[in-house]
Motif scaffolding. Structure first.
Motif, PDB file in Angstrom:
ATOM      1  N   LYS A 138       7.173  24.688  30.733  1.00 12.81           N
ATOM      2  CA  LYS A 138       7.870  24.554  32.009  1.00 12.81           C
ATOM      3  C   LYS A 138       7.425  25.604  33.019  1.00 12.81           C
ATOM      4  CE  LYS A 138      12.010  22.498  29.931  1.00 12.81           C
ATOM      5  NZ  LYS A 138      13.459  22.673  29.646  1.00 12.81           N
ATOM      6  N   LYS A 139       7.239  26.840  32.548  1.00 11.95           N
ATOM      7  CA  LYS A 139       6.913  27.929  33.466  1.00 11.95           C
ATOM      8  C   LYS A 139       5.440  27.954  33.861  1.00 11.95           C
ATOM      9  CE  LYS A 139      10.608  31.195  32.326  1.00 11.95           C
ATOM     10  NZ  LYS A 139      10.908  32.554  31.817  1.00 11.95           N
ATOM     11  N   LYS A 140       4.570  27.657  32.911  1.00 13.60           N
ATOM     12  CA  LYS A 140       3.139  27.812  33.166  1.00 13.60           C
ATOM     13  C   LYS A 140       2.530  26.645  33.938  1.00 13.60           C
ATOM     14  CE  LYS A 140       2.403  31.811  31.142  1.00 13.60           C
ATOM     15  NZ  LYS A 140       1.922  32.980  31.894  1.00 13.60           N
ATOM     16  N   PHE A 141       3.121  25.455  33.829  1.00 10.76           N
ATOM     17  CA  PHE A 141       2.522  24.285  34.470  1.00 10.76           C
ATOM     18  C   PHE A 141       3.457  23.772  35.554  1.00 10.76           C
ATOM     19  CE2 PHE A 141       0.502  24.871  30.463  1.00 10.76           C
ATOM     20  CZ  PHE A 141      -0.837  24.659  30.753  1.00 10.76           C
ATOM     21  N   ASP A 142       3.524  24.575  36.608  1.00  5.65           N
ATOM     22  CA  ASP A 142       4.508  24.341  37.657  1.00  5.65           C
ATOM     23  C   ASP A 142       4.165  23.153  38.548  1.00  5.65           C
ATOM     24  OD1 ASP A 142       2.326  25.985  38.312  1.00  5.65           O
ATOM     25  OD2 ASP A 142       3.313  26.748  40.089  1.00  5.65           O
ATOM     26  N   LYS A 143       2.937  22.634  38.482  1.00  9.79           N
ATOM     27  CA  LYS A 143       2.549  21.501  39.317  1.00  9.79           C
ATOM     28  C   LYS A 143       2.631  20.154  38.595  1.00  9.79           C
ATOM     29  CE  LYS A 143      -1.086  21.979  41.945  1.00  9.79           C
ATOM     30  NZ  LYS A 143      -2.486  22.268  42.358  1.00  9.79           N
ATOM     31  N   LEU A 144       3.010  20.184  37.333  1.00 10.84           N
ATOM     32  CA  LEU A 144       3.160  18.931  36.597  1.00 10.84           C
ATOM     33  C   LEU A 144       4.372  18.164  37.094  1.00 10.84           C
ATOM     34  CD1 LEU A 144       2.470  19.839  32.850  1.00 10.84           C
ATOM     35  CD2 LEU A 144       1.124  18.292  34.293  1.00 10.84           C
ATOM     36  N   PRO A 145       4.267  16.838  37.188  1.00 10.64           N
ATOM     37  CA  PRO A 145       5.469  16.045  37.483  1.00 10.64           C
ATOM     38  C   PRO A 145       6.542  16.325  36.435  1.00 10.64           C
ATOM     39  CG  PRO A 145       3.504  14.694  37.632  1.00 10.64           C
ATOM     40  CD  PRO A 145       3.063  16.004  37.057  1.00 10.64           C
ATOM     41  N   GLY A 146       7.749  16.517  36.892  1.00 10.56           N
ATOM     42  CA  GLY A 146       8.831  16.898  35.987  1.00 10.56           C
ATOM     43  C   GLY A 146       9.122  18.381  36.049  1.00 10.56           C
ATOM     44  N   ASN A 147       8.085  19.182  36.329  1.00 13.57           N
ATOM     45  CA  ASN A 147       8.271  20.615  36.520  1.00 13.57           C
ATOM     46  C   ASN A 147       8.338  20.980  38.002  1.00 13.57           C
ATOM     47  OD1 ASN A 147       8.339  21.177  33.816  1.00 13.57           O
ATOM     48  ND2 ASN A 147       6.216  21.885  33.682  1.00 13.57           N
ATOM     49  N   ASN A 148       7.807  20.095  38.852  1.00 12.50           N
ATOM     50  CA  ASN A 148       7.780  20.399  40.286  1.00 12.50           C
ATOM     51  C   ASN A 148       8.850  19.645  41.073  1.00 12.50           C
ATOM     52  OD1 ASN A 148       6.878  17.787  40.284  1.00 12.50           O
ATOM     53  ND2 ASN A 148       4.844  18.227  41.135  1.00 12.50           N
ATOM     54  N   GLY A 149       9.801  19.072  40.352  1.00 15.96           N
ATOM     55  CA  GLY A 149      10.881  18.349  41.014  1.00 15.96           C
ATOM     56  C   GLY A 149      10.667  16.861  41.126  1.00 15.96           C
ATOM     57  N   ASP A 150       9.458  16.383  40.826  1.00 16.30           N
ATOM     58  CA  ASP A 150       9.172  14.954  40.865  1.00 16.30           C
ATOM     59  C   ASP A 150       9.246  14.363  39.457  1.00 16.30           C
ATOM     60  OD1 ASP A 150       8.673  15.157  43.563  1.00 16.30           O
ATOM     61  OD2 ASP A 150       6.510  15.434  43.293  1.00 16.30           O
ATOM     62  N   GLY A 151       9.813  13.197  39.334  1.00 14.33           N
ATOM     63  CA  GLY A 151       9.832  12.501  38.059  1.00 14.33           C
ATOM     64  C   GLY A 151      10.825  13.074  37.071  1.00 14.33           C
ATOM     65  N   GLN A 152      10.779  12.528  35.866  1.00 12.89           N
ATOM     66  CA  GLN A 152      11.688  12.960  34.813  1.00 12.89           C
ATOM     67  C   GLN A 152      11.291  14.335  34.279  1.00 12.89           C
ATOM     68  OE1 GLN A 152      14.471  11.357  33.707  1.00 12.89           O
ATOM     69  NE2 GLN A 152      14.122   9.869  35.358  1.00 12.89           N
ATOM     70  N   PRO A 153      12.256  15.194  33.957  1.00 13.99           N
ATOM     71  CA  PRO A 153      11.925  16.508  33.383  1.00 13.99           C
ATOM     72  C   PRO A 153      11.126  16.362  32.090  1.00 13.99           C
ATOM     73  CG  PRO A 153      14.240  16.394  34.015  1.00 13.99           C
ATOM     74  CD  PRO A 153      13.709  14.994  34.126  1.00 13.99           C
ATOM     75  N   ILE A 154      10.216  17.281  31.876  1.00 11.54           N
ATOM     76  CA  ILE A 154       9.429  17.286  30.653  1.00 11.54           C
ATOM     77  C   ILE A 154      10.275  17.845  29.518  1.00 11.54           C
ATOM     78  CG2 ILE A 154       7.378  18.229  29.530  1.00 11.54           C
ATOM     79  CD1 ILE A 154       6.121  18.428  32.307  1.00 11.54           C
ATOM     80  N   VAL A 155      10.327  17.128  28.424  1.00  7.49           N
ATOM     81  CA  VAL A 155      11.099  17.586  27.274  1.00  7.49           C
ATOM     82  C   VAL A 155      10.206  17.541  26.036  1.00  7.49           C
ATOM     83  CG1 VAL A 155      13.308  16.839  28.212  1.00  7.49           C
ATOM     84  CG2 VAL A 155      11.992  15.278  26.782  1.00  7.49           C
ATOM     85  N   VAL A 156      10.521  18.398  25.079  1.00  6.86           N
ATOM     86  CA  VAL A 156       9.848  18.376  23.784  1.00  6.86           C
ATOM     87  C   VAL A 156      10.564  17.375  22.900  1.00  6.86           C
ATOM     88  CG1 VAL A 156       9.318  19.695  21.707  1.00  6.86           C
ATOM     89  CG2 VAL A 156       8.982  20.728  23.968  1.00  6.86           C
ATOM     90  N   GLU A 157       9.828  16.370  22.430  1.00  7.23           N
ATOM     91  CA  GLU A 157      10.429  15.307  21.635  1.00  7.23           C
ATOM     92  C   GLU A 157      10.301  15.538  20.136  1.00  7.23           C
ATOM     93  OE1 GLU A 157       9.980  11.520  24.694  1.00  7.23           O
ATOM     94  OE2 GLU A 157       8.594  11.703  23.005  1.00  7.23           O
TER      95      GLU A 157
END
Length: 510
Positions: A396-415
């Protein structure tokens, strides 16, 4: 799919009565070549969840018992059914070995160990200091290691392309990033120094802007990119190798079959026949004890290899230390992170899978040890919650431009999460080649050095995190030694297992 004929099925240890169940079992994939693995296998990269069923090796007790002590001059027993073990069987068949090859695995199927649990990297690299590079003898060793890794990468690439193997192999390169200006500058200088001395894997420099664009992260100031790197699903490759070896050679796969010990075979007057290289491999299958006679043994269990040797022998858990690594699998991410990725502190590494966009994120074994994981553990059923929290937070902290981390799309979760056991060698180099003799054991002596070899006992283990970048070529080297096409003295000296044996001197620099 294709169906094996009666002769191949006999070699593989399958009974005709099993075939109707075997063909309809959704989990069975050894002996039946699928264009894709079973659907449940695609849910996780950890193979203990899915890949095989017990029937893949037939009835373990009756199948192994049928090969008990008897005519064994041309039998090779391979311990371990991961990349090293299965690739060894593959290469023996390729080199024309006509004897019986038995692959014994204590778990229920192929790739239940590190091969089925790793992060999907094939990233050849040579760890060294500037002092190592400046030392002519050590540089010579480093250049041999680099050439060995390059040959492994080339052979795997060519095989996959030639045979159209579906294992998600993508030669997308890899980047090793630094999050500070000083560390980035040091990394660039070190890259250029290695290039000047022939230790180049297709290096080029990425500045912060290129890292931001390619990695969807503004946290890195620069990185060393190399073209010679790939991502793949190792278990799929191993399944193909197993299918090929079984159908073309006299190869049997036995699962749920644990090797207890290996002892010299004795004659009627109870005198050890070491000169003939014959051994008794004592195994346990479904609670029953079976003895197998053979003249050659390959130890292909990496972190577990030291367990089969008696006290007083050089090969201990200090020579190959079992080290647990941990991996997390995220929810699907639409954005593409092109290369494999790692950081200059080895805290984490990752790939993005092609077919579903999920990120496989791993914490290195040594980093895990520094954060509470026990040393010398072979328990791959435990998840370290501290490391889990780190991996969740890191993505979450290191990849701030990924969708889900930058406010766009669904949050990234560990499955999903799992662990695997790596084998770290004492000097960071693998052990590949014939083993030295046990104390007070007669052995063959090399004609060109004073190095003593234990006739018929070979090992490829202790890859120290570089298994996918070495195991296929290591298996080829062992097969060539067994078939008389490569003398151990002609192989890379700093890989020789005898370098750790205090009783003899092996010329090497590292």
């Amino acid at each position: 799919i294709y169906i094996m004929d009666k002769g191949c099925a006999t070699h593989a240890g399958w009974r005709g009565a099993d075939l109707s169940d075997w063909l309809t079992d959704p989990l069975c994939s050894v002996g039946v070549q699928h264009r894709h693995l079973p659907p449940r296998a695609l849910d996780s990269n950890v193979q203990s969840d899915c890949q095989c069923c017990d029937r893949c090796g037939g009835d373990s007790v009756s199948g192994v018992a049928a090969c008990a002590v008897g005519d064994s001059e041309e039998r090779v027993v391979i311990i371990g059914a991961g990349m090293t073990g299965v690739a060894s069987a593959y290469w023996l068949v390729q080199h024309g070995f006509e004897g019986h090859i038995m692959v014994l695995e204590q778990r229920p199927g192929l790739c239940y160990g590190a091969t089925g649990r790793n992060g999907g990297h094939m990233w050849p690299t040579v760890d060294a200091s500037r002092a190592d590079v400046d030392d002519p003898a050590k540089l010579s060793d480093l250049l041999q290691i680099a050439a060995f890794m390059k040959s492994n990468f080339q052979m795997v690439s060519e095989l996959i392309e030639r045979e159209h193997i579906d294992c998600d192999f993508t030669p997308n390169g890899a980047v090793y990033c630094s999050d500070g200006h000083e560390s980035a500058e040091a990394a660039r200088e070190w890259m250029e120094y290695r290039q000047q001395h022939g230790l180049d894997f297709g290096f080029s420099w990425w500045d912060g802007a290129r890292c931001s664009e390619e990695l969807k992260s503004t946290k890195y100031m620069g990185g060393v990119y190399q073209t010679m790197a790939a991502k793949l699903w190792p278990a799929k490759l191993v399944h193909w190798l197993a299918n090929d070896a079984v159908t073309k050679g006299n190869v049997s796969l036995y699962f749920n079959t644990e090797v207890k010990q290996i002892v010299p075979r004795t004659t009627s007057d109870d005198v050890a026949c070491i000169s003939t290289g014959k051994y008794i491999v004592e195994v346990e299958a479904e609670g029953k004890q079976v003895q197998l006679a053979c003249n050659t043994v390959i130890h292909g269990t990496n972190a577990w290899a030291w367990r089969l040797f008696p006290k007083g022998y050089f090969l201990t858990d200090e020579v190959i230390t079992p080290t647990r690594g941990q991996v997390a699998l995220t929810s699907p991410i639409p954005a593409s992170i092109a290369p494999n990725f790692s950081t200059d502190d080895y805290v984490a590494y990752m790939i993005q899978r092609n077919f579903d966009g999920r990120i496989l994120l791993g914490a290195s074994g040594r980093w895990c040890q520094q954060h509470g994981d026990p040393i010398n553990t072979t328990d791959d059923s435990v998840i370290n919650k501290t490391i889990s929290a780190h991996l969740h937070d890191w993505i979450k902290k290191k990849f701030d431009k990924l969708p889900g981390n930058n406010g766009d799309g669904q949050p990234i979760v560990v499955e999903k999460e799992w662990t695997g056991i790596l084998g770290y060698s004492k000097d960071g180099r693998p052990l590949i080649g014939p083993l030295p003799p046990l104390p007070n054991e007669n052995a063959d002596v090399s004609t060109t050095t004073t190095t003593k070899y234990r006739h018929g006992q070979y090992i490829a283990a202790g890859y120290t995190g570089d298994g996918m970048s070495m195991a296929f070529a290591a298996a080829k080297a062992l097969a060539e030694m067994i078939c008389g096409k490569l003398h151990p003295d002609q192989f890379i000296a700093c890989f020789h297992p005898a370098r750790f044996d205090d009783r003899q001197h092996v010329p090497h620099s590292l």
